[in-house]
Design a protein around this motif. Structure first.
Motif, PDB file in Angstrom:
ATOM      1  N   PHE A   1      64.167  15.193 -53.654  1.00  0.00           N
ATOM      2  CA  PHE A   1      62.845  15.753 -53.509  1.00  0.00           C
ATOM      3  C   PHE A   1      62.082  15.004 -52.453  1.00  0.00           C
ATOM      4  CE2 PHE A   1      64.153  17.400 -57.435  1.00  0.00           C
ATOM      5  CZ  PHE A   1      63.454  18.581 -57.598  1.00  0.00           C
TER       6      PHE A   1
ATOM      7  N   ASN B   1      66.537  28.800 -57.811  1.00  0.00           N
ATOM      8  CA  ASN B   1      67.548  28.445 -58.808  1.00  0.00           C
ATOM      9  C   ASN B   1      68.526  29.606 -58.944  1.00  0.00           C
ATOM     10  OD1 ASN B   1      68.914  27.101 -60.835  1.00  0.00           O
ATOM     11  ND2 ASN B   1      67.516  27.728 -62.438  1.00  0.00           N
TER      12      ASN B   1
ATOM     13  N   GLY C   1      64.754  23.536 -52.993  1.00  0.00           N
ATOM     14  CA  GLY C   1      63.316  23.709 -52.875  1.00  0.00           C
ATOM     15  C   GLY C   1      62.821  23.277 -51.515  1.00  0.00           C
TER      16      GLY C   1
ATOM     17  N   TYR D   1      60.927  23.306 -66.837  1.00  0.00           N
ATOM     18  CA  TYR D   1      61.187  23.115 -65.408  1.00  0.00           C
ATOM     19  C   TYR D   1      61.939  21.807 -65.167  1.00  0.00           C
ATOM     20  CZ  TYR D   1      60.271  22.558 -60.412  1.00  0.00           C
ATOM     21  OH  TYR D   1      60.416  22.376 -59.067  1.00  0.00           O
TER      22      TYR D   1
ATOM     23  N   ILE E   1      65.868  21.040 -63.688  1.00  0.00           N
ATOM     24  CA  ILE E   1      66.285  20.123 -62.628  1.00  0.00           C
ATOM     25  C   ILE E   1      67.324  19.144 -63.162  1.00  0.00           C
ATOM     26  CG2 ILE E   1      65.525  18.368 -60.999  1.00  0.00           C
ATOM     27  CD1 ILE E   1      62.789  19.643 -61.019  1.00  0.00           C
TER      28      ILE E   1
ATOM     29  N   GLN F   1      60.814  26.817 -55.070  1.00  0.00           N
ATOM     30  CA  GLN F   1      62.060  26.387 -55.694  1.00  0.00           C
ATOM     31  C   GLN F   1      62.951  27.606 -55.913  1.00  0.00           C
ATOM     32  OE1 GLN F   1      59.091  25.348 -57.657  1.00  0.00           O
ATOM     33  NE2 GLN F   1      58.942  23.633 -56.237  1.00  0.00           N
TER      34      GLN F   1
ATOM     35  N   GLY G   1      68.058  20.027 -52.130  1.00  0.00           N
ATOM     36  CA  GLY G   1      68.835  20.876 -53.028  1.00  0.00           C
ATOM     37  C   GLY G   1      70.174  20.271 -53.359  1.00  0.00           C
TER      38      GLY G   1
ATOM     39  N   THR H   1      54.906  25.339 -51.832  1.00  0.00           N
ATOM     40  CA  THR H   1      56.085  24.755 -52.458  1.00  0.00           C
ATOM     41  C   THR H   1      56.911  25.875 -53.072  1.00  0.00           C
ATOM     42  OG1 THR H   1      54.867  22.743 -53.004  1.00  0.00           O
ATOM     43  CG2 THR H   1      56.923  23.103 -54.168  1.00  0.00           C
TER      44      THR H   1
END
Length: 975
Positions: free
Chosen positions: A878, A768, A752, A150, A154, A766, A710, A764
């Motif tokens: 973030f 991709n 996210g 993960y 990022i 995310q 993002g 939460t």
């Protein structure tokens, strides 16, 4: 060379002969909930119950208090505002803290300055830096491999600019990622042109762990995953094409963490114990020869049990007021059974068992020499043991992109040790902060490998190919292998490598609006005669307006000759081990299991002489690769918590490694007939990439505390080598290898959200997404007779093969008869949504006692600002956490966006009447957290592994897919 000379000149003009860097201090800025700065606010720093530093904020709301490294309580007070308190971990290179003060009543008597959204130009305060605080860390995967994947995802969101993800844990490069319970903060892409590190910082992930000071804390959690909750693999089908039954598989993870003082204000401990058991399901998708001699699809699922037990202990000891010792020890034992290597076409007989044991000891001592000078020493000893044993022993049979069968033959053992030592000296002045140091790493590897000692038969196709001049050449159905390869020699090898690095770096605040960072790094190592690894680096930050800044940088980044590459060169050097390649060998079905075939047997029964050996050599005067990196970015903060960045990153790779056959046939003749293939490692590769990234984030201060972040990247990447084992089609023409990189994703989007709901629920997500990546099309044969099966077709031959059938990326309108470039095939893209939902249950409802300060007696009849309600800060793209009674954010006290300050975003001071939700409970006392986490939430079929071998029945299509939707449930107890 011109760039290197230019940067060297800049360093000569701008860097004094400084050999120090940054000292320890707590600094930051205080603002109210509207983002306005607050001058004249009182700031105190406590160690235990003792005030060790105090002051007031300046006219710009800033404060700075000197402090030795360690753990402190920061307290900030202002009339009519709720008192802000937070535990801070002071380090020599600690970033700035951004504090948001919460109004205790509706009256406001403190003057504030209407300078909102002001931007910082410090080197480590870029809006491009991604900072993960506690609320996001809590939502990360518990499994170490999933957590690593993960964070790598990022770090790679900006394309090839980072050159791959690297991890730095408490200043130590590499090693295993600590348990997330021990992580205090994660910073990604911080100060990318820093000379303290070897590689460019866009992919660098810095992890700061927690100390065990303060009160006693503990947690225990259990994670559970079952195949009943998961979706079915799309390629798991029966022979008639109907969906097959999912195999039984489970994941059961148990983890416990304890932290607290052993001797208060003197010795602390943070202890984590984990036991993970995962049954990983793998889908085999192959094509076999049916009883009637036709091609028959084969699909099956195998279970690979994985047991991982880990213990990690971190301790901090205050030797005296000027010296602090940090110690970390980690021990891991992992057993992975029934592992399949070689792709989805590998059959169960090729499975192997793997055992891993590693231990790591780290020690770091920080000394305060003067108020301006800090000295730090780091030491690490690491031991890694790994052993792999195949379940079936025998010769191997590979039919290119159809199936891999036979014995495993991958006997291997590695017992490696490494010792690392680094020494840093840091100095801080009014306008200059300078850091200098050196690092030494000694690797000692003891390995044993018997890979391919029994030999491997390679076939180009399963069935005869009617369009070929010799249709059945290389066909498995005709028992005519394309090649037989076998390795022999001494399996044992000992390799040592010493790697040295030194650096100097300075930050110069030329004016309040201009900051310059200048540095240089030098690297050298054994096992290569090249010692010119001098890397100048430079960066700047210019404040255009109070809310806009221009940043840029340039630098050279040398890479090392990895010890595993050098080990491979020594192993197959013709003395330790050799390999043979036999073209068109003898073969009979089934003889591979007993290794009874003699591949040298001729058609008339005569045994042919053995061919000359295949070896690896290192090119004379081999140099180390390096990249030239340039970057320019515009950063802008806007009202309403919106931050935007637009950046351009350019990277040019020089002297990249490849392996070239220097004994390849030339005009039909082999230069040296006494030798076979001679793979020469040489530094002749090139690469070039340009990435344009738009980053955004916004915090909506409402009852949901919605936070969105993002970035989108438009990338272009080309090269002429895929790595040190990459061999060109024509060993005498490197220009034909230039083409798209295998990682050339034209578009990437990573975003996210984090928001809270009533009843102490947080969510939460995310997302991709990336466009398709390319793949290389090959003929599946050795067309040029160099015994390397990597030949690409001409565009004319490919179009004839397609016979009007469309293939994405190919244009058959006007073929020219030239060999097609690398990576002209177009594969599938990626779209994945990950969601985490957790509910906090307070097991002991403790009401806070009334206090004299404002904020008590609110609508809930409790102290709405009772500790501990401060939310974690955000940073980079973030968002941070929040206060209130909601994990991950509470009312106006929630963490604001970050990036303006190195420490992350603005930190919440507590909830504001529960953010509008009437949750009549406080965060004090033990809690239970129930969590559901889903990967690939929409169960989108994510095709992967497009086949470019023209002789395979899977040609031009995907032969595998990423994991379908998985759901994991966990329960966690905190006290």
């Amino acid at each position: 060379m011109r760039m290197r000379n230019l940067l060297t000149l800049l360093l000569t003009l701008l860097i004094a002969s400084a050999t120090f860097a940054q000292s320890s201090k707590v600094k930051g800025r205080v603002m109210d909930t509207s983002g306005s700065i607050m001058p004249g606010v009182q700031v105190k720093l406590y160690q235990g119950n003792k005030v060790v530093g105090q002051g007031t904020t300046t006219g710009t709301g800033e404060f700075e208090l000197p402090a030795n490294p360690g753990d402190y309580k920061l307290e900030i007070t202002a009339p009519d505002f709720n008192t802000f308190t937070e535990m801070v971990k002071v380090t020599p290179d600690m970033g700035a803290v951004s504090v948001t003060m919460e109004l205790a009543t509706f009256s406001q008597n403190v003057d504030v300055t209407e300078t909102r959204n002001e931007i910082s130009i410090d080197s480590d305060s870029s809006l491009q830096t991604t900072v993960l605080k506690q609320d996001f860390i809590d939502a990360l995967p518990d499994d170490e491999d999933e957590l690593t994947a993960y964070l790598t995802q990022i770090a790679g969101a900006r394309g090839d600019a980072g050159g791959g993800a690297t991890f730095v844990i408490d200043g130590f490069t590499g090693g295993r990622i600590p348990p997330k319970d021990q992580i205090q903060e994660i910073r990604i892409s911080n100060n990318p042109f820093s000379s303290e590190f070897s590689g460019v910082g866009y992919g660098r992930t810095e992890i700061i762990t927690k100390a065990g000071t303060g009160d006693y804390h503990g947690s225990a959690n259990f994670d559970f995953r079952d195949n009943v909750l998961n979706a079915r693999q799309p390629f798991l089908v029966n022979t008639d094409g109907t969906p097959a039954v999912k195999p039984q598989s489970q994941t059961r993870n148990i983890q416990s963490n304890f932290s607290g003082p052993i001797i208060r204000n003197k010795l602390s401990l943070n202890l984590n114990v984990r036991s993970f058991y995962n049954q990983n399901a793998n889908t085999i998708r192959a094509t076999e020869l049916g009883p009637d001699g036709s091609a028959q699809a084969f699909s099956a699922s195998t279970i690979s049990p994985n047991t991982n037990r880990n213990m990690n202990a971190r301790s901090q000891f205050a030797i005296n007021k000027n010296n602090t010792l940090y110690v970390n020890y980690q021990n891991q034992h992992q057993q992975r059974l029934n592992q399949l290597a070689g792709g989805v076409t590998t059959l169960p007989d090729r499975a192997a068992d793997n055992t891993v044991r590693n231990s790591e000891f780290q020690m770091r001592e920080t000394s305060i020499l003067t108020k301006s000078i800090v000295h730090e020493v780091r030491f690490e000893y690491r031991k890694d043991y790994s052993q792999t044993n195949p379940r079936v022993v025998g010769q191997a049979v590979n039919v290119l992109d159809s199936f891999n069968a036979g014995g495993g033959q991958n006997f291997s053992l590695a017992d490696n040790k490494s010792v690392e030592f680094s020494n840093l000296l840091m100095y801080s002045g009014p306008k200059w902060t300078v850091k200098a140091g050196f690092q030494a790493l000694n690797r000692m590897n003891h390995t044993s490998q018997q890979n391919n000692f029994l030999g491997t038969y390679t076939f180009s196709s399963l069935l005869c190919q009617p369009n070929n001049p010799d249709p059945c050449a290389g066909a498995f159905s005709a028992n005519r292998p394309l090649q037989f390869t076998q390795t022999s020699g001494n399996p044992l090898l000992d390799v040592t490598q010493l790697e040295l690095g030194s650096f100097v770096q300075t930050d110069w605040k030329v004016t309040k609006k201009l900051n310059l960072m200048m540095g240089a790094r030098y690297e050298a190592q054994t096992n290569i005669s090249y010692h010119k690894g001098f890397d100048p680096r430079f960066a700047f930050a210019l404040e255009l307006t109070k809310t806009m800044a221009l940043r840029g940088g340039a630098g050279i980044f040398h890479q090392r000759l990895d010890e595993t590459i050098y080990e491979s060169m020594l192993r197959l050097n013709g003395t330790n081990q050799t390999s043979i390649v036999i073209a068109n060998p003898y073969y009979q079905p089934g003889c591979e299991l007993g290794a009874t075939c003699n591949p040298l047997l001729g058609g008339n029964g005569v045994v042919l002489p053995s061919p000359p050996p295949t070896i690896r050599v290192i090119a004379p005067n081999l140099v180390t690769p390096y990249t030239e990196n340039w970057s320019l970015s515009l950063e802008k903060t806007l009202p309403g918590g919106l931050g935007l960045t637009f950046s351009w990153d350019h990277q040019r790779g020089e002297h990249l490694y490849r392996s070239r056959d220097i004994n390849a046939p030339l005009s039909g003749l082999i230069p040296d007939s006494t030798k076979g293939v001679v793979y020469q490692l040489e530094a002749s590769g090139l690469s070039k990439s340009n990435n344009f990234t738009l980053g955004f984030r916004e915090t909506m201060r409402n009852r949901f505390n919605l936070q969105v972040f993002g970035n989108y990247t438009l990338g272009f990447q080309n090269n002429d080598t895929d790595g040190w084992q990459s061999a060109p089609v024509n060993s005498y023409d490197m220009h034909s290898e230039w083409g798209r990189s295998g990682n050339d994703y034209r578009h990437r989007l990573f975003t996210g959200t984090n928001f809270r709901l009533p009843w102490a629920i947080t969510m939460t997500t995310q997302v991709n997404w990336s466009s398709s990546n390319p793949y290389t099309i090959t003929t599946g044969r050795d067309d040029n007779g160099d015994k390397i099966i990597n030949d690409r077709p001409t565009d004319t031959a490919l179009c004839q093969f397609l016979a009007g059938r469309p293939l994405q990326g190919q244009n058959c309108a006007a073929p020219t008869g030239t060999i097609i470039a690398r990576n002209t095939g177009i594969g599938a893209g990626l779209f994945n949504i990950q969601m985490n939902v957790q509910k906090t249950i307070y097991l002991k409802h403790e009401k806070s006692s009334p206090a004299t300060r404002a904020g008590n007696g609110g609508p809930n009849r409790v102290n709405n600002f009772a500790e501990p309600q401060g939310g974690g800060g955000g940073g980079g793209n973030f968002p941070g956490g929040g206060g209130g009674n909601f994990p991950g954010g509470g009312g106006q006290g929630g963490g604001d966006r970050g990036g303006n300050f190195p420490g992350g975003g603005q930190r919440g001071n507590g909830g504001n009447n529960n953010g509008g939700f009437n949750n009549n409970q406080s965060t004090a006392g033990p809690t239970m957290v129930i969590r559901l986490q889903s990967q690939n939430l929409l169960n989108n079929v994510q095709y992967n592994g497009y086949v470019g071998t023209m002789t395979s029945s899977f040609f031009g299509a995907a032969n595998s897919a990423r994991n379908p939707r998985t759901i994991e449930a966990s329960v966690r107890f905190n006290f």
